[in-house]
Design a protein around this motif. Structure first.
Motif, mmCIF file in Angstrom:
data_model
loop_
_atom_site.group_PDB
_atom_site.id
_atom_site.type_symbol
_atom_site.label_atom_id
_atom_site.label_comp_id
_atom_site.label_asym_id
_atom_site.label_seq_id
_atom_site.Cartn_x
_atom_site.Cartn_y
_atom_site.Cartn_z
ATOM 1 N N ALA A 152 -19.546 -6.159 -1.449
ATOM 2 C CA ALA A 152 -20.998 -6.010 -1.638
ATOM 3 C C ALA A 152 -21.780 -7.025 -0.804
ATOM 4 O O ALA A 152 -22.888 -6.736 -0.338
ATOM 5 C CB ALA A 152 -21.337 -6.181 -3.124
ATOM 6 N N THR A 153 -21.195 -8.206 -0.596
ATOM 7 C CA THR A 153 -21.905 -9.233 0.184
ATOM 8 C C THR A 153 -21.604 -9.104 1.685
ATOM 9 O O THR A 153 -22.060 -9.926 2.475
ATOM 10 C CB THR A 153 -21.507 -10.654 -0.273
ATOM 11 N N GLY A 154 -20.808 -8.111 2.054
ATOM 12 C CA GLY A 154 -20.518 -7.880 3.468
ATOM 13 C C GLY A 154 -19.429 -8.780 4.030
ATOM 14 O O GLY A 154 -19.158 -8.770 5.224
ATOM 15 N N VAL A 155 -18.773 -9.553 3.157
ATOM 16 C CA VAL A 155 -17.729 -10.478 3.619
ATOM 17 C C VAL A 155 -16.417 -9.720 3.854
ATOM 18 O O VAL A 155 -15.666 -10.027 4.775
ATOM 19 C CB VAL A 155 -17.536 -11.603 2.572
ATOM 20 N N CYS A 156 -16.169 -8.711 3.034
ATOM 21 C CA CYS A 156 -14.902 -7.963 3.140
ATOM 22 C C CYS A 156 -15.162 -6.583 3.746
ATOM 23 O O CYS A 156 -16.086 -5.878 3.320
ATOM 24 C CB CYS A 156 -14.277 -7.821 1.747
ATOM 25 N N GLU A 157 -14.344 -6.211 4.738
ATOM 26 C CA GLU A 157 -14.466 -4.884 5.365
ATOM 27 C C GLU A 157 -14.293 -3.792 4.305
ATOM 28 O O GLU A 157 -13.344 -3.849 3.518
ATOM 29 C CB GLU A 157 -13.341 -4.695 6.400
ATOM 30 N N LYS A 158 -15.192 -2.804 4.332
ATOM 31 C CA LYS A 158 -15.213 -1.786 3.264
ATOM 32 C C LYS A 158 -13.905 -0.981 3.172
ATOM 33 O O LYS A 158 -13.316 -0.846 2.104
ATOM 34 C CB LYS A 158 -16.386 -0.821 3.479
ATOM 35 N N GLU A 159 -13.449 -0.460 4.345
ATOM 36 C CA GLU A 159 -12.277 0.421 4.318
ATOM 37 C C GLU A 159 -11.034 -0.335 3.833
ATOM 38 O O GLU A 159 -10.266 0.143 3.003
ATOM 39 C CB GLU A 159 -12.036 0.970 5.725
ATOM 40 N N TYR A 160 -10.897 -1.565 4.357
ATOM 41 C CA TYR A 160 -9.764 -2.395 3.932
ATOM 42 C C TYR A 160 -9.887 -2.737 2.440
ATOM 43 O O TYR A 160 -8.915 -2.654 1.685
ATOM 44 C CB TYR A 160 -9.718 -3.678 4.777
ATOM 45 N N GLY A 161 -11.108 -3.090 2.026
ATOM 46 C CA GLY A 161 -11.343 -3.451 0.619
ATOM 47 C C GLY A 161 -10.949 -2.318 -0.322
ATOM 48 O O GLY A 161 -10.337 -2.543 -1.361
ATOM 49 N N GLN A 162 -11.290 -1.059 0.085
ATOM 50 C CA GLN A 162 -10.939 0.094 -0.768
ATOM 51 C C GLN A 162 -9.435 0.215 -0.919
ATOM 52 O O GLN A 162 -8.921 0.508 -1.996
ATOM 53 C CB GLN A 162 -11.490 1.404 -0.172
ATOM 54 N N LYS A 163 -8.706 -0.029 0.187
ATOM 55 C CA LYS A 163 -7.237 0.093 0.133
ATOM 56 C C LYS A 163 -6.642 -1.018 -0.735
ATOM 57 O O LYS A 163 -5.721 -0.792 -1.514
ATOM 58 C CB LYS A 163 -6.650 0.039 1.551
ATOM 59 N N LEU A 164 -7.204 -2.229 -0.591
ATOM 60 C CA LEU A 164 -6.720 -3.332 -1.422
ATOM 61 C C LEU A 164 -6.984 -3.032 -2.901
ATOM 62 O O LEU A 164 -6.129 -3.258 -3.767
ATOM 63 C CB LEU A 164 -7.409 -4.637 -0.999
ATOM 64 N N LEU A 165 -8.167 -2.477 -3.173
ATOM 65 C CA LEU A 165 -8.503 -2.133 -4.561
ATOM 66 C C LEU A 165 -7.535 -1.083 -5.118
ATOM 67 O O LEU A 165 -7.195 -1.113 -6.303
ATOM 68 C CB LEU A 165 -9.944 -1.621 -4.651
ATOM 69 N N ALA A 166 -7.089 -0.170 -4.247
ATOM 70 C CA ALA A 166 -6.146 0.862 -4.714
ATOM 71 C C ALA A 166 -4.828 0.224 -5.162
ATOM 72 O O ALA A 166 -4.226 0.635 -6.158
ATOM 73 C CB ALA A 166 -5.894 1.874 -3.598
ATOM 74 N N TYR B 123 0.841 -1.207 0.000
ATOM 75 C CA TYR B 123 0.000 0.000 0.000
ATOM 76 C C TYR B 123 0.876 1.257 0.000
ATOM 77 O O TYR B 123 0.629 2.188 -0.749
ATOM 78 C CB TYR B 123 -0.951 -0.016 1.199
ATOM 79 N N GLN B 124 1.927 1.232 0.827
ATOM 80 C CA GLN B 124 2.828 2.396 0.897
ATOM 81 C C GLN B 124 3.547 2.620 -0.435
ATOM 82 O O GLN B 124 3.887 3.737 -0.780
ATOM 83 C CB GLN B 124 3.898 2.224 1.992
ATOM 84 N N ASN B 125 3.776 1.537 -1.162
ATOM 85 C CA ASN B 125 4.580 1.631 -2.393
ATOM 86 C C ASN B 125 3.752 1.474 -3.670
ATOM 87 O O ASN B 125 4.286 1.205 -4.731
ATOM 88 C CB ASN B 125 5.656 0.537 -2.390
ATOM 89 N N LYS B 126 2.446 1.705 -3.554
ATOM 90 C CA LYS B 126 1.587 1.372 -4.706
ATOM 91 C C LYS B 126 1.862 2.225 -5.949
ATOM 92 O O LYS B 126 1.571 1.808 -7.058
ATOM 93 C CB LYS B 126 0.103 1.414 -4.331
ATOM 94 N N GLU B 127 2.458 3.407 -5.738
ATOM 95 C CA GLU B 127 2.774 4.228 -6.916
ATOM 96 C C GLU B 127 4.102 3.820 -7.536
ATOM 97 O O GLU B 127 4.541 4.381 -8.528
ATOM 98 C CB GLU B 127 2.855 5.723 -6.529
ATOM 99 N N ASN B 128 4.719 2.835 -6.942
ATOM 100 C CA ASN B 128 6.098 2.504 -7.301
ATOM 101 C C ASN B 128 6.251 1.044 -7.742
ATOM 102 O O ASN B 128 7.336 0.474 -7.670
ATOM 103 C CB ASN B 128 6.939 2.761 -6.024
ATOM 104 N N LEU B 129 5.129 0.445 -8.189
ATOM 105 C CA LEU B 129 5.129 -1.012 -8.389
ATOM 106 C C LEU B 129 5.987 -1.491 -9.558
ATOM 107 O O LEU B 129 6.310 -2.672 -9.655
ATOM 108 C CB LEU B 129 3.690 -1.513 -8.589
ATOM 109 N N SER B 130 6.320 -0.567 -10.468
ATOM 110 C CA SER B 130 7.141 -1.018 -11.597
ATOM 111 C C SER B 130 8.627 -0.961 -11.268
ATOM 112 O O SER B 130 9.470 -1.275 -12.108
ATOM 113 C CB SER B 130 6.835 -0.187 -12.846
#
Ligand SMILES: NC(=O)c1ccc[n+]([C@@H]2O[C@H](COP(=O)([O-])OP(=O)(O)OC[C@H]3O[C@@H](n4cnc5c(N)ncnc54)[C@H](O)[C@@H]3O)[C@@H](O)[C@H]2O)c1
Length: 343
Positions: free
Chosen positions: A259-273, A184-191
């Protein structure tokens, strides 16, 4: 897991002289790796029988398996002989399977040369070929004696293959809290090759730990399939690379889990980022989200399903936590279409 993993620029010099000494050796590689690294083959395998297969997933099949095994018989390999698989995941999967079959099993050493094979396929002992268009459907669990990971091989890797490896690396972020934070800290640097190299070590350690606890995938090892049910379905439907398909799979499955409530929203957003940052790297493959329903059909044939009615996915739940989400096939299709519409 019985084999030992060596990682570092000096691991070939440290291990290969001892491993190649005193018995007939057989090397499996592909045409690209063989052309790129002539000095490597001369230095370590001058007396060995070398089989150079065509490059690409379409050659991970029965025809190649038969040709390689016939060559092994022709070379007069003994039970004490050793097979070295030098290449990406295709060579590794084929080589491992051939080693498991020849004389009911000879020693196998994996020398992975792509990012994907270094962080994932060379470790864990899954070997397979594709049959009748079904991926990895014929194979065996067969642990390599050693895995030698030299990061220098990655210097010649094209961007497409780099992204392929990243798909599997991002998967590990969904499984481990510390790994997640680093990504997450390095997401702009993945290449960045430097970042990826530091992640290779953590990826291998993470995978090896999981495999040691659950070699045959009866429980915990299922976590390594995060993003893969939908990823494989997308790979089949749209022909994207495996890594990019896994990234799409992680994106859509995380949205479904939120959407099904299985994954925590805030964490899910960060993972999606993190997933979005990886997906944005070139080359960017296109999928037709309007036709995502067609991919849903492919998920019905997934190996993880226990019956024909339900689609089974390993999904992220919270930081460092994952779970199995099972949806009736029609509900999965609807959820997938909804996740794709929210693009
Ligand atoms: N066994 C497992 O646990 C496991 C896990 C994940 C994936 N896989 C399998 O791995 C395969 C995908 O592996 P992959 O992505 O490595 O594909 P790959 O083996 O097809 O390699 C990709 C391409 O990179 C080329 N290449 C290899 N090394 C290179 C280098 N150093 N420099 C430049 N080019 C190089 C290859 O010739 C090939 O054209 C699939 O068949 C998949 O099913 C297996």
């Amino acid at each position: 897991m019985k084999g030992t993993v060596y990682l570092g620029e000096d691991c070939l010099d440290a291990r290969l002289p001892a491993l190649t000494k005193g018995q007939a050796n057989f090397v499996l590689t592909d045409e690209n790796v063989f052309a790129l690294y002539p000095d490597f083959f001369k230095k370590y395998f001058s007396g060995a029988e070398i089989f150079v297969m065509n490059a690409g997933e379409e050659y991970k099949n029965f025809t190649s398996l038969q040709a390689i095994l016939e060559k092994m018989v022709g070379a007069g390999l003994k039970r004490t002989s050793r097979l070295f698989a030098v290449g990406g995941g295709v060579v590794g999967d084929m080589g491992g399977l051939c080693a498991s079959l020849y004389m009911r099993g000879i020693s196998c050493v994996q020398i992975p040369t792509t990012l994907l094979s270094q962080v994932d396929s060379s470790v864990g002992g899954k070997t397979a070929i594709d049959v009748c268009g079904v991926k990895n459907v014929v194979g065996a669990f067969y642990q390599p004696q050693e895995v030698l990971i030299d990061p220098n091989f990655l210097k010649t890797l094209p961007p497409r293959e780099w992204k392929c490896g990243l798909g599997e690396i991002v998967k590990y972020a969904a499984l481990d809290g510390d790994f997640f934070e680093t990504m997450y800290q390095n997401k702009e640097n993945l290449s960045s090759p430097q970042l990826a190299l530091s992640l290779v070590y953590d990826s291998v350690a993470l995978k090896a730990g999981v495999v040691m606890r659950d070699e045959k995938e009866t429980g915990e090892r299922k976590c390594l399939n995060v993003g893969h049910t939908t990823g494989h379905a997308i790979e089949l439907a749209f022909g994207l690379s495996h890594g990019e398909s896994v990234l799409w799979g992680m994106k859509l499955e995380t949205k479904i889990a939120m959407a099904t409530g299985v994954c925590e929203k805030e964490y899910g957003q960060k993972l999606l980022a993190i997933v979005e940052a990886a997906l944005a790297l070139p080359p960017v493959g296109k999928i037709d989200l309007v036709k995502i329903g067609e991919a849903a059909q492919n998920a019905s044939a997934d190996k993880k399903n226990v019956d024909s009615k339900n689609i089974v996915m390993a999904v992220a739940k919270a930081k460092g936590e994952w779970t199995i989400l099972s949806l009736v096939a029609d509900d999965y299709k609807t959820a997938l279409e909804r996740a794709a519409r929210k693009e």
